[in-house]
Design a protein around this motif. Structure first.
Motif, PDB file in Angstrom:
ATOM      1  N   GLU A 522       0.562  -1.095   0.157  1.00  0.00           N
ATOM      2  CA  GLU A 522       0.404   0.050   0.213  1.00  0.00           C
ATOM      3  C   GLU A 522       0.679   1.134   0.023  1.00  0.00           C
ATOM      4  O   GLU A 522       2.216   1.203   0.876  1.00  0.00           O
ATOM      5  CB  GLU A 522      -1.111  -0.084   1.354  1.00  0.00           C
ATOM      6  N   THR A 526      -2.926   3.686  -2.524  1.00  0.00           N
ATOM      7  CA  THR A 526      -2.937   2.892  -4.482  1.00  0.00           C
ATOM      8  C   THR A 526      -2.248   1.247  -3.304  1.00  0.00           C
ATOM      9  O   THR A 526      -1.382   1.048  -2.811  1.00  0.00           O
ATOM     10  CB  THR A 526      -1.771   3.897  -5.125  1.00  0.00           C
ATOM     11  N   MET A 537      -2.945  -2.661  -9.676  1.00  0.00           N
ATOM     12  CA  MET A 537      -2.627  -1.231  -9.404  1.00  0.00           C
ATOM     13  C   MET A 537      -4.173  -0.651  -9.493  1.00  0.00           C
ATOM     14  O   MET A 537      -4.928  -0.854  -9.862  1.00  0.00           O
ATOM     15  CB  MET A 537      -2.188  -0.564 -10.172  1.00  0.00           C
ATOM     16  N   TYR A 539      -6.564   1.498  -7.416  1.00  0.00           N
ATOM     17  CA  TYR A 539      -6.638   3.133  -7.229  1.00  0.00           C
ATOM     18  C   TYR A 539      -7.852   3.294  -6.446  1.00  0.00           C
ATOM     19  O   TYR A 539      -8.754   3.612  -6.584  1.00  0.00           O
ATOM     20  CB  TYR A 539      -6.306   4.159  -7.840  1.00  0.00           C
ATOM     21  N   HIS A 590     -13.152   3.365  -7.506  1.00  0.00           N
ATOM     22  CA  HIS A 590     -12.019   2.501  -6.928  1.00  0.00           C
ATOM     23  C   HIS A 590     -10.896   2.370  -9.186  1.00  0.00           C
ATOM     24  O   HIS A 590     -12.585   3.136 -10.079  1.00  0.00           O
ATOM     25  CB  HIS A 590     -12.117   1.701  -7.326  1.00  0.00           C
TER      26      HIS A 590
END
Length: 661
Positions: A522, A526, A537, A539, A590
């Motif tokens: 983390e 992210t 990835m 987000y 997300h």
């Protein structure tokens, strides 16, 4: 009708074809039969499933029918009379009246038809009497339990297998035992209803593994009734026409593994060359022929030895040989659309391509069992007072997704489970809670008709795919959840935008879940997943304060009550993202970016203004901005938008497309 049951061509033609056009499948048959000669057969019924014994008898009997070689005849008799000597068929659960008995009725029924001219009168009578005894037991149970249980669970593999076994035994002895016509007619009525109420898009709520185990028998019975009586369900049943594509689109990008929604014992079970070759033969389907050859040449032994589904693919060689049409040519998959929507099951599949390292996302929001089944279940309840809600292989997985890329699983599912719960899927739970009646095998028995999930929106446009699933009615009533809509946006680039819209009349802690094979690292909200050649990835750009933690979640389940020591286990690494302060209504937002471990890095920026929120995604000279209104008009970059939700696309800092969502 051919002289030999189940064989829809002249036996002499088939005997010639195994020397040339079907030689590779004949090799499959005789190599499988070699295994049987080495088997020690238990004198007493084994404390496990005997399905493998039924198919062994059928394979050995077919080998003898095709070659007339005496050793196959003697070995077939060793197996079948071992089974005949067992006073009962089955172990522990529904003895004589479920799957073990059905596979034996099927295998020994075929053996009786194929071998009876060579059996001596005493042997023939013993076998016929055993088929009569076991057929009566199965038929009487079916009649007695109509309205509950497998007898009227018309969308479940137990019904399909048990009734096909009963019908096969019936056809084998009906000329000598007219009583067996009851079994035949019962199966005809059963399947005539079933073929009319299966989902037309070919989807199967039980999942890929039970598709390959159970749906195969829909093809076997259709073949049998066509060969025996000329009734052609292959032409009248849309499910049979279309179900291959459900299976194909639920293949992982490498085509060897599968997307494991529903009860899936593992990711490596799912291929049935028998179905592929039958679909190819009946419909001239080159895609199915290609998949059949691909499995036969490349995937066969991994499917056989890594799969936890038994008897498994190798013993199904007799079906391959009988179903295969060598005149059908292969057709490549890359002429198929990479996006597919199975409306009945609420299943959306998005592929970046047909390459083996492609990105593949499957998203599912459905009625229990799918729209067609759910509607007919309630009709049967109202009109006949039947309780046919046999949905034990359906999971509480609405609004969940499974994600693969670079030949690696990134967001995963629990697979096989006997105490299903929403928290084992990639969804949102509420105060740690999920669906009504969780933590058992079949949570749907006491649902009301309105307790469904549904795809509200599906758009597949040239520039984007947009899906909205809504599933609030499935959740426990005390949560007072009014809306859980998951929006998935794919602009045919390297990422997915996932917006979750949650509303309730009560304040809650909502928890966004994602399961993977590995824990992420983390960095400022992210989350970076690295697994072999792949990176994801994740987000977290939600317009709220969030907390997160990570836990291991082990799902362990016994695979069959006949073998209580046999289990499968999935060790999931679970990310929890929760709102820090209780709220009645909120949004999670997300961005998921799957790709190669050394792939291009995007710039992802959170946007949170007084009247709207969203995300900015920059990839070189291209930029996309996804915006969600907080209830007022959106004013962004000097323009005002009245839409609730928009996507803005830029190239070289110039706005060139506005998409209303």
């Amino acid at each position: 009708m051919s002289q030999n049951m189940f064989i829809d061509q002249d036996i002499h033609d088939l005997q010639e074809e195994i020397k040339n056009k079907k030689a590779f499948l004949f090799k499959r048959l005789y190599e499988q039969c070699k295994v049987y000669f080495e088997e020690q057969l238990p004198e007493e019924h084994p404390p496990l499933s005997t399905t493998y014994m039924g198919i062994a008898v059928a394979n050995l009997s077919l080998a003898y029918l095709l070659t007339k070689q005496k050793h196959y005849f003697e070995e077939a008799k060793r197996w079948l009379f071992t089974c005949v000597r067992y006073p009962h068929w089955g172990n522990a659960h529904l003895v004589d009246v479920d799957l073990s008995a059905a596979w034996l009725l099927f295998g020994l029924g075929l053996a009786y038809d194929w071998l009876k001219e060579d059996l001596d009168p005493a042997q023939k009578k013993v076998l016929r009497d055993k088929l009569l005894l076991q057929g009566r037991r199965m038929y009487d149970f079916k009649v007695k339990t109509e309205g509950s249980g497998w007898s009227t669970n018309y969308w479940q593999n137990h019904n399909w297998i048990n009734m096909t076994g009963l019908a096969t035994a019936g056809y084998a002895i009906v000329d000598e035992i007219p009583e067996a016509d009851q079994w035949i007619q019962s199966a005809k009525d059963n399947f005539d209803y079933i073929y009319g109420v299966l989902p037309k898009d070919g989807s199967d709520y039980e999942g890929v593994v039970y598709w390959r185990y159970g749906a195969m028998w829909l093809f076997i019975y259709a073949h049998l009734i066509k060969e025996r009586e000329g009734v052609d369900y292959f032409q009248s049943c849309d499910f049979l026409k279309n179900t291959f594509y459900y299976r194909l689109y639920q293949a992982a990008p490498n085509l060897e593994e599968q997307i494991n929604f529903g009860d899936c014992h593992d990711r490596k079970s799912g291929h049935s060359t028998a179905i592929y070759y039958k679909v190819a033969a009946e419909y001239g389907n080159g895609h199915a022929q290609k998949m059949g050859h691909l499995v036969t040449k490349k995937f066969l032994y991994r499917e056989a030895y890594d799969s936890k589904v038994k008897p498994g693919i190798l013993p199904e060689c007799l079906f391959e040989l009988l179903f295969y049409d060598p005149e059908v040519g292969e057709q490549a998959f890359d002429n198929l659309e990479p996006v597919k929507y199975f409306e009945d099951l609420g299943l959306v599949v998005i592929r970046s391509s047909w390459d083996m390292d492609a990105t593949h996302l499957s998203f599912k929001t459905s009625y229990p069992g799918g729209k067609t089944q759910w509607r007919h279940l309630w009709e049967l309840k109202r009109e006949k007072n039947y309780n046919c809600f046999g949905l034990s292989h359906q999971h509480p997985d609405n609004n969940s997704f499974i994600l693969c890329s670079q030949n690696t699983y990134l967001a995963i599912d629990d697979g096989y489970n006997r105490t299903v719960k929403a928290s084992d899927h990639n969804i949102v739970i509420v105060d740690g809670k999920g669906y009504t009646n969780e933590n058992q095998n079949n949570i749907w028995k006491h649902y009301t008709q309105d307790m469904v999930g549904e795809i509200e929106t599906f758009r597949n446009e040239a520039a984007y795919v947009y899906v909205v699933g809504e599933t609030s009615k499935m959740y426990q009533k005390d949560l007072a959840l009014e809306r859980f809509a998951r929006h998935v946006l794919y602009t045919k680039k390297s990422y997915f935008i996932v917006l979750d819209e949650l509303k309730s009349s009560k304040e809650h802690i909502y928890t966004w879940l994602m399961h993977s094979d590995v824990f992420p690292t983390e960095d400022k909200h992210t989350f970076i997943y690295e697994n072999g050649p792949a990176r994801l990835m994740l987000y977290s750009v939600s317009p709220i304060d969030v907390d997160y933690d990570m836990k291991e979640n082990n799902v362990r389940a016994v695979m069959t009550t006949q073998e209580p020591d046999k289990f499968r286990e999935t060790k999931m690494k679970t990310l929890h993202i929760s709102n820090r302060h209780k709220a009645a209504n909120l949004h999670f937002l997300h961005v998921l970016v799957p790709g190669p471990i050394d792939g291009n890095q995007l710039i992802v920026n959170r946007i949170d203004q007084d009247t709207f929120f969203g995300v900015e995604i920059i990839n070189g000279s291209e930029k996309e901005v996804f915006l969600q209104s907080k209830g007022e008009a959106i004013t962004y970059d000097g323009c005002q938008y009245l839409e609730q939700r928009i996507l803005l696309q830029y190239r070289n800092n110039k706005l060139y497309e506005v998409i209303s969502l």
